[in-house]
Design an enzyme around this catalytic site. Structure first.
Site, PDB file in Angstrom:
ATOM      1  N   ASP A 115       0.865  -1.177   0.000  1.00  0.00           N
ATOM      2  CA  ASP A 115       0.000   0.000   0.000  1.00  0.00           C
ATOM      3  C   ASP A 115       0.900   1.226   0.000  1.00  0.00           C
ATOM      4  OD1 ASP A 115      -1.813  -2.036   0.415  1.00  0.00           O
ATOM      5  OD2 ASP A 115      -2.979  -0.961   1.941  1.00  0.00           O
ATOM      6  N   LYS A 170      -6.829   3.201  -3.367  1.00  0.00           N
ATOM      7  CA  LYS A 170      -7.230   3.214  -1.967  1.00  0.00           C
ATOM      8  C   LYS A 170      -7.400   4.652  -1.524  1.00  0.00           C
ATOM      9  CE  LYS A 170      -5.173   1.890   2.535  1.00  0.00           C
ATOM     10  NZ  LYS A 170      -4.095   1.133   3.200  1.00  0.00           N
ATOM     11  N   LYS A 212     -10.218   0.095  -2.490  1.00  0.00           N
ATOM     12  CA  LYS A 212     -10.146  -0.068  -1.042  1.00  0.00           C
ATOM     13  C   LYS A 212     -10.390   1.256  -0.322  1.00  0.00           C
ATOM     14  CE  LYS A 212      -6.968  -1.309   2.739  1.00  0.00           C
ATOM     15  NZ  LYS A 212      -5.625  -1.792   3.100  1.00  0.00           N
TER      16      LYS A 212
END
Lengths: 499, 309, 303
Positions: free
Chosen positions: C140, C203, C239
């Protein structure tokens, strides 16, 4: 990549579709109707009392979703209407015009509050009888109706500020005839400004949707509104005609079809009755290539499928600029696949029942006309309930101004799509109609919005939004879409005479 | 037809006495032909018909008896002109109305003579012209103000900016007060065009002269062709075309005749025209000029836009 | 969208209307999710969780406890799925990897000078390499918001592309940190940019900045994913992270995915929740559905 490969890939991509059928299925979530109190039979509401019709005639009202009989409704004859007008006249002369404007306003505030308290009951009845999704009656119709009374309540003692240089006078008895697409909301639109301005009312709801107007009469009783200030006479066209033609009515306010509007305008010729007409439409909803496309698609959906398309200002003619037409149509089709059609009482329903058998037939006739005219029809796969009157959301592609489905008001969930190239072209086509109620414009460019909104001949123009309503916002049409405005400051004028 | 523009000099008006000039063997006066005013031109009626007006000085004038086709041509001109006229800035429209007043003022002598020849007293004629000039100025001043006074910003209960403003209704057909020589006509034309409408006005049948001369004023006032069109003729003949034409958006009918009112209001329903029927009134009274006469020929347009970033 | 570009051109990004987006989101929240739909939805949401601990005080003990919770959300109740991944700092990857051994749960590592991203590219790449070498299945990363807001789109593009390369087989989630991007237009631009630069997932947030994930921001990102899919046929994952603590809100998000991208995205391969508190709230709701009684957190393990 070679051109040919590119083409094949593009074709393959064009076939890509999102899957809205095998995902999350929402279980039925029906709103309960157990707290709703409905009488087996409703009388006429005249002079503050429930009175049987002189002819003792009644008609049945049914749910368009289940075809079940909900109640029996009195049918008012000309003699009943005469009684109602006399009661309204008497209340006007002896009560309503005598009490102070402040007190008048307070009655309206009280009515607004009681509607809010009974909001759930109103929403359920509206949906049971009218067929619109409970989500809409709960989140839109009923709150707006209460808000309408609340808004106009405050005007009652401030009329001197509304029209500079003039004294605002009430006009007397207002005869009001409302349609079946927003039964309670239209009653509020009509009654609230009329009472705030100091008039009394004889109102006729549409024959397929009388119940919420009659429940509203119960609210008037509960609020202690003096007898005769509002009278509600139920019935069909003949009852409406009796109101229009009654010599002691000072004002007619009508919402409905342009055809009937014209008959009314003719009928009162030479009588000095004031007139407001809120009639049909065939609104252009215009999508430019620089628009926020995903939001525009929502606007298209809200513009034509809100309330099953039973909306006079529905965006029923879609104009998409050629550069984005394929994309918009693809997105629109996918979006339509996620719409839930069915039981209007289900909280997840997006598109409910068509209001009546007759209306469904009319819509289906237009679907045939569209196909016969050579337009390409699209309907998402959806299972319609076996009972009741339902219509799948429908697009017609490759249409032109010459198609009947483009020219005539269908009043159903049916969208006719045309493409365009330039601002001039789309303006000309958008205005190329006898109607002029509303229009929509979608573009990210501010100066283009103002160019369009000033040149579109329509009473309401939604820019980057569609089908928004508010009591403070005047509503009404140009040309054959009507005369006068309802809502806002300007909505007071039709209920006043200025001196 | 290719109409020729009538040239007018202050001395060459149609009211000079033929008998007088010939008797003294002086110069023969040039008489004026009174024609109608369509699309910035002065054609004769396409029908070739006329009616005759006898003036108080014994003079006789042949006036166009306009036909429904003249009206149709006027509506075409008015429709053609409307969007451009409405598209001018309010300040510009205001200046043009003021210009009309200026031009009328400079021709007081001619109008006085015409009004007197149509039966007005000299004092009444003077007053009527003064008020007509002032009325034009009154409405000139409103052009860029009525929208400020009568528009609204509407506080809706959502994240939207919402406002309502007034726009012209479109093409207006008007039958002017038949008992007024000039002021009734001016008092209806000015508020109608102030907001950006265009108009076809039928002058008083019995007092048509100053209406046509007023058209000459209009024609020299920077007013675009087609914005105002003035016909002469019979109410009985033109009431039906005025009220039935499908490309007319609003009608103003000044009449004391109940049957005419019924006819007008019935016909208006054909295309949901806005219709105002008014009885003959004293146009000199101040109460008969007000901005609500502008509002009669406007449409409230409400515009919504989201407020976001 | 031109997918062969080696840079990002903001002119290809459509504008976004904030008010309409908010209205659409409000509509998702009116969906009534009851009975079996609710139970299925809650279980699905559980399986999509990236169970997260990202604190300066994280220790091996804490991470091991969290990993146990990830594999055994509530053993007293059968049929509860395991979460999708555990999300930790790079130094904790090895611990997590070991603790989760034998399970299907992935280890996600935040890298690239998380949460600010204020470090030179080489440091970010080293951070990424380290996490991957430690065994991270998913990376991430954060974008350089300062550069993005300065309009240096290609700087951000190149950074993502370089990190993507450094990821090797690991999946790359690109954190836009939407709470610092100010407008939905920027969210859409950053989404398009990240997707074109090679993101496998996009995300919303680090969880360190407020607001974190919101429904409007998520919808705009889903729309970017949809447009990319329409243009290329390639799926990108989504996400939302931070601020999704209740079952009800998680169900609203699932409704949004369901009605925006459809069934293909309704699984942990394509949709994740970055959350720490959500798991127990889902458990309480599932227990309530089973027993009919409203629940207390005292009865659910807090790791």
């Amino acid at each position: 990549m070679s051109k040919k490969q590119d083409k094949t890939q593009k074709a393959a991509i064009a076939d890509l579709a999102l899957d809205f059928s095998s995902g999350f299925k929402y279980e039925p979530a029906p709103e309960s109707s157990s707290h709703v109190k409905l009488e087996k039979q409703y009388e006429l509401f005249i002079d503050g009392k429930w009175v049987a019709p002189i002819d003792e005639k009644y008609f049945e009202t049914t749910s368009p979703a289940t075809e079940q009989v909900l109640s029996r409704i009195a049918e008012a004859s000309a003699a009943d209407v005469d009684k109602a007008v006399k009661a309204a006249r008497n209340a006007y002369e002896n009560v309503w015009s005598k009490i102070s404007a402040k007190e008048r306003g307070k009655y309206l505030f009280r009515i607004a509050r009681i509607i809010q308290e009974k909001a759930r009951e109103f929403a359920v009845i509206e949906t049971m009888e009218g067929g619109k999704p409970i989500r809409e009656s709960r989140d839109i119709d009923v709150p707006l109706a209460a808000n309408h009374f609340f808004y106009y309540a405050g005007w009652a003692d401030k009329l001197e500020y509304a029209f500079p240089g003039k004294k605002a006078n009430s006009i007397g008895v207002a005869g009001q005839i409302i349609p079946w697409n927003f039964p309670l909301l239209m009653a509020a639109w009509k009654i609230a400004p009329a009472l705030a301005a100091g008039n009394t009312v004889v109102l006729k709801p549409a024959e397929t949707t009388s119940l919420t107007a009659l429940k509203l009469a119960e609210v008037f009783q509960e609020a202690g509104l003096p007898a005769g200030v509002v009278n509600i006479v139920t019935g069909a066209g003949a009852t409406g005609a009796a109101i229009v033609n009654h010599p002691d009515v000072n004002k007619i306010a009508f919402t409905g079809s342009t055809d009937v509007g014209k008959i009314i305008q003719k009928a009162i010729a030479g009588t000095n009755k004031k007139l407001t007409l809120e009639l049909g439409g065939k609104a252009a909803n215009i999508i430019f290539e620089d628009a926020a496309i995903d939001q525009a698609v929502e606007g298209i959906v809200n513009g034509i499928f809100f309330n099953q398309g039973h909306v006079c200002c529905a965006g029923s003619r879609l104009f998409v600029q050629e550069g984005v037409a394929d994309k918009v149509i693809k997105k629109l089709k996918d979006r339509m696949k996620s719409l839930i059609v069915g039981d209007p009482m289900d909280k997840n329903t997006d598109i409910g029942a068509i209001n009546s058998k007759e209306q469904l037939k009319k819509i289906n006739d237009y679907l045939k006309i569209g196909v016969n005219e050579g337009a390409e029809i699209f309907q998402p796969a959806c299972t319609l309930p076996k009972k009741g009157y339902f219509c799948a959301p429908t697009l017609f592609l490759h249409t032109s101004q010459s198609h009947r489905i483009v020219q005539e008001e269908i009043f159903g969930p049916v969208l006719a799509i045309q493409t365009f190239r330039t601002v001039e072209e789309v303006l000309e086509k958008a205005n190329n109609t006898p109607y002029g109620l509303s229009a929509g414009v979608w573009t990210d460019k501010g100066s283009k919005i103002f160019n369009m909104t000033t040149k579109l001949k329509a009473g309401v123009v939604w820019a980057n939004t569609y089908n928004k309503f508010d009591p403070a916002s005047p509503f009404g049409g140009y040309k054959e879409s009507g005369i006068g405005r309802e809502g806002g400051l300007h909505g007071l004028l039709p209920y006043l005479s200025l001196s | 037809m290719a109409a020729t523009k009538t040239t007018t000099k202050p001395s060459a008006n149609g009211t000079a006495s033929k008998a007088e000039t010939t008797a003294k063997n002086e110069r023969l006066a040039v008489l004026k032909t009174y024609k109608i005013y369509i699309n910035g031109q002065f054609p004769r009626t396409e029908s070739g018909r006329y009616y005759t007006i006898k003036l108080s000085n014994k003079e006789q004038v042949n006036v166009c008896l306009s036909s429904r086709k003249d009206f149709r041509n006027s509506v075409s001109a008015a429709r053609e002109a409307q969007e451009k006229w409405a598209g001018k800035t309010a300040y510009n429209r205001s200046q043009i109305l003021y210009r009309i007043a200026e031009m009328l003022e400079t021709r007081r002598a001619q109008f006085t003579e015409e009004l007197v020849n149509q039966g007005a007293s000299a004092a009444a004629a003077k007053e009527e012209i003064s008020i007509a000039v002032d009325r034009l100025i009154y409405y000139a001043g409103w052009c860029d103000k009525f929208n400020q006074v009568f528009s609204s910003v509407n506080p809706v209960s959502s994240s939207h900016f919402n406002f309502s403003s007034l726009e012209p209704t479109g093409v207006v057909a008007a039958i002017a007060d038949q008992n007024s020589r000039l002021l009734g006509l001016v008092s209806i034309i000015a508020p109608v065009i102030a907001s950006g409408n265009t108009i076809i006005a039928l002058a008083s049948t019995q007092f048509p002269l100053s209406a046509i001369t007023f058209a000459e004023v209009l024609n020299t006032s920077d007013l675009p062709a087609g914005v105002v069109n003035i016909l002469t003729g019979e109410v009985s003949e033109l009431l039906v075309p005025f009220t039935t034409h499908m490309d007319v958006n609003a009608v103003y009918i000044n009449t004391n005749n109940q049957q005419d009112k019924v006819t007008a209001e019935t016909n208006a329903a054909l295309n949901v025209k806005r219709v105002k029927v008014e009885a003959s009134i004293d146009w000199t009274l101040p109460k008969n000029e007000d901005p609500y006469r502008i509002l009669d020929y406007t449409e409230v347009k409400t515009t919504w836009h989201p407020i976001g970033i | 969208m031109n997918t062969t570009l080696k840079s990002y051109d903001p002119r290809f990004t459509p504008p976004v209307d904030q008010v309409s987006v908010e209205e659409r989101c409000a509509r998702f929240t009116t969906r009534s999710i009851k009975k079996s739909t609710k139970v299925n939805g809650l279980k699905l949401a559980m399986s999509m969780i990236d169970l997260t601990t990202l604190e300066g005080k994280d220790s091996e003990g804490k991470v091991r406890q969290l990993c146990y919770k990830a594999m055994h959300p509530h053993d007293a109740m059968p049929g509860i799925p395991q979460v999708a991944a555990v999300c930790v700092y790079p130094t904790m990857v090895k611990v997590a990897k070991k603790a989760l051994k034998g399970s299907a749960i992935n280890v996600a590592a935040v890298a690239t000078a998380f949460p600010s991203g204020m470090a030179p590219l080489q440091v970010k790449l080293d951070d990424t390499h380290y996490a991957v070498e430690e065994g991270a299945d998913e990376i991430d990363m954060v974008i350089s918001r300062g550069k993005f807001l300065q309009g240096e789109y290609n700087f951000v593009f190149d950074e993502i592309a370089a990190v993507k390369e450094a990821c090797g087989k690991a999946h790359l989630k690109v954190i836009l940190e939407t709470g610092e991007l100010s407008t939905l237009d920027n969210v859409r631009k950053a989404s398009d940019l990240a997707i074109l630069a090679g993101a496998d997932f996009i995300k919303t947030s680090t969880g360190k900045i407020q607001p974190a994930a919101t429904m409007p921001v998520t919808l705009v990102m889903l729309e970017a994913i949809r447009d990319y899919y329409y243009a290329t046929g390639k799926m990108i994952g989504m996400k939302p992270a931070g601020g999704i603590a209740t079952s009800k809100l998680a169900l609203h998000y699932l409704v949004m995915v369901n009605e925006t991208l459809g069934a293909q995205w309704l699984n942990p391969d394509w949709f994740r929740f970055g959350a720490s508190k959500l798991a127990n709230d889902i458990l309480m709701q599932l227990m309530k559905e089973q027993t009919g009684n409203y629940q207390s957190l005292n009865y659910f393990s807090n790791d």
